[in-house]
Motif scaffolding. Sequence first.
Motif: not given
Ligand code: CMP
Length: 139
Positions: A45-47, A64-68, A71-73, A79-85, A89-96, A134-137
Amino acid sequence: RARQHHLRIQQLVETFPLFSEVGEDALEELLLLFNPKLASPGERVIRRGDRGDSMYFISSGAVEVRLASGAVRLEPGAFFGEMALLSGGRRTADVTAVDFCQFEVLERRDFNMFMSRHPNLRAIVSEMAQKRTEMNVMR
Ligand code: CMP
């Protein structure tokens, strides 16, 4: 018809707890801004790295949000996709999609318009984005 509308709004609040912060008139408006979207299991859904112009609310199914760090379900009500809005900036993760999914999609211009008029909702979404960052950092 008015009653049907009322029911849709009730359903919206039941599925998405964050909308209980918003009045019924505003939710009626939000329903008009939402664009429905479907996804099938395995569909991306998101690359990560793309420019993002929309935010997704999960009505049914799961992604599933794939992080380094793993994965987070995310399930209905999330909701998701709020970070780039928020960052511009760019999408921070793949979402499938990991299931058949129904989303309500909010485009950037509608997101900006609606959130500027409902700062309490913007605050909730921003706080979640902050927690996720914060969780990702940290890991
Ligand atoms: P965005 O960066 O626009 O696209 C990828 C999305 O994954 C991101 O917005 C968040 O909505 C979601 N995402 C990123 N990190 C996490 C996380 N740690 N837990 C849940 N969702 C996340």
